[in-house]
Design an enzyme around this catalytic site. Structure first.
Site, mmCIF file in Angstrom:
data_model
loop_
_atom_site.group_PDB
_atom_site.id
_atom_site.type_symbol
_atom_site.label_atom_id
_atom_site.label_comp_id
_atom_site.label_asym_id
_atom_site.label_seq_id
_atom_site.Cartn_x
_atom_site.Cartn_y
_atom_site.Cartn_z
ATOM 1 C CE1 TYR A 1 41.105 28.762 47.692
ATOM 2 C CE2 TYR A 1 42.384 29.086 49.688
ATOM 3 C CZ TYR A 1 41.799 29.593 48.552
ATOM 4 O OH TYR A 1 41.901 30.930 48.276
ATOM 5 C CE1 TYR B 1 36.858 34.636 40.698
ATOM 6 C CE2 TYR B 1 38.807 34.826 39.302
ATOM 7 C CZ TYR B 1 38.162 34.292 40.402
ATOM 8 O OH TYR B 1 38.834 33.404 41.220
ATOM 9 C CB VAL C 1 45.921 32.900 47.131
ATOM 10 C CG1 VAL C 1 45.381 31.501 46.920
ATOM 11 C CG2 VAL C 1 45.487 33.847 46.043
ATOM 12 C CB SER D 1 39.243 33.132 47.159
ATOM 13 O OG SER D 1 39.504 32.677 45.864
ATOM 14 C CE LYS E 1 36.627 32.371 43.792
ATOM 15 N NZ LYS E 1 38.010 32.061 43.879
HETATM 16 N N1 GLU Z 1 42.688 35.349 41.837
HETATM 17 C C1 GLU Z 1 42.836 33.984 42.209
HETATM 18 C C2 GLU Z 1 42.378 33.085 41.118
HETATM 19 O O1 GLU Z 1 41.305 33.255 40.621
HETATM 20 C C3 GLU Z 1 42.047 33.742 43.468
HETATM 21 C C4 GLU Z 1 42.681 32.688 44.214
HETATM 22 C C5 GLU Z 1 42.164 32.516 45.607
HETATM 23 O O2 GLU Z 1 42.295 33.398 46.464
HETATM 24 O O3 GLU Z 1 41.636 31.415 45.841
HETATM 25 O O4 GLU Z 1 43.078 32.193 40.718
#
Ligand code: GLU
Length: 315
Positions: free
Chosen positions: A251, A199, A269, A74, A77
């Site tokens: 988060y 993505y 994650v 993530s 992002k």
């Molecule tokens: N590939 C994970 C998902 O989209 C990313 C999770 C993350 O790092 O928050 O569920």
């Protein structure tokens, strides 16, 4: 060079601060749980721990497993938001909000009652919007993201981890549900499969702490890449990305992180974290054991120790 918190006249070398933090945070290694939703992440040894700092004066410091590539997940992002803001800017904010979600990053519930407008660009639904902008705006969106990350890190060897990307697709039912729901609400311009493909690839980007700190250095340097002097984003956009990291980057633990650490950050994650001390430095940490909120257990502790040691908080 950073000023030590113990005395403003005293300066401590970043490398020695990092080494002290590393030594102290090492006792937490082994805590938390490695992400298990895909096999490629589940088998990463929990003992890994590295840190890297890139300061705005160009100095760098690394410790531990700082040169080993890991799945940024993530944290990608942040880079897709940067590209989407370049492509759309104002219009983007009609399609995605700027508030912490207070819900799990892959939640569908909130999206339903808020009619397909994700709370922020750092939950999965919001990242699908930024990725959609990149899909619409580029002939080869995957390469556009990769090229940006490579240029920011100054490392042309950075790549997608194809095993991770494929696993993300195989296990990507919730992401598929989110993307379909966005499409059903008219908040996705491109096809669902195209957005998901990009993505899953961006999540799979593998890079080291040193790469990550270099790539994030523009956020600490008012939008200008530290190594090349190239303007990456305007000052206003840079402030906005940092603000979103501070309010939505961890988060469901942003409040506690602001309380204990006090700087903008984004986690993934894979156990990576990118933290920004505006005007001073970008700090990357990696250790794969995750706490209950999905943030690197050691990473949060290490960043808390680091900001305490140098006496920094944006608050
Ligand atoms: N590939 C994970 C998902 O989209 C990313 C999770 C993350 O790092 O928050 O569920």
């Amino acid at each position: 060079m950073v000023k030590s918190s113990s005395s403003s006249s005293e300066t401590a070398d970043v490398q020695s601060v990092l080494e002290a933090v590393y030594k102290s945070a090492k006792r937490f290694v082994g805590r938390g749980k490695v992400a298990t939703y895909i096999p490629a992440l589940a088998r990463v040894p929990k003992e890994k721990f590295g840190m890297a700092v890139v300061a705005v004066d160009g100095s760098e410091a690394v410790v531990g497993d700082a040169e080993e590539a890991f799945s940024i997940q993530s944290i990608s992002k942040v880079f897709s938001l940067l590209l989407a803001m370049r492509l759309r800017d104002q219009e983007l904010w009609k399609r995605v909000g700027r508030e912490p979600s207070g819900n799990p990053f892959n939640s569908l519930v909130q999206l339903e009652y808020e009619k397909g407008v994700p709370r922020n660009p750092f939950i999965n639904a919001g990242a699908h919007i930024t990725t959609d902008c990149i899909v619409v705006g580029n002939d080869d969106p995957k390469q556009a993201i990769l090229a940006e990350v490579r240029a920011l890190a100054g490392n042309p060897a950075i790549d997608f981890d194809m095993e991770v990307a494929e696993s993300e697709r195989e296990h990507g039912y919730r992401n598929a549900a989110i993307a379909n729901f966005l499409k059903a609400n008219g908040n996705l311009e491109s096809e669902v499969d195209d957005v998901l493909d990009v993505y899953f690839h961006q999540c799979s980007i593998a890079m080291s702490c040193r790469d990550l700190a270099r790539a994030g250095s523009f956020l600490a340097n008012r939008g200008v890449d530290v190594a090349t002097g190239r303007r990456i984003a305007t000052e206003r956009k840079t402030r906005r990305i940092n603000a979103l990291m501070a309010t939505c980057g961890l988060y469901d633990a942003v409040g506690s992180f602001a309380f204990h650490v006090g700087v903008p950050a984004k986690s993934g994650v894979g156990g990576g974290m990118l933290a920004i001390i505006p005007g001073e430095m970008a700090v990357a940490v990696w250790s794969p054991g995750l706490d209950a909120q999905g943030n690197s257990y050691v990473g949060v502790k290490a960043l808390e120790l680091f900001t305490a040691k140098i006496g920094r908080s944006i608050y």
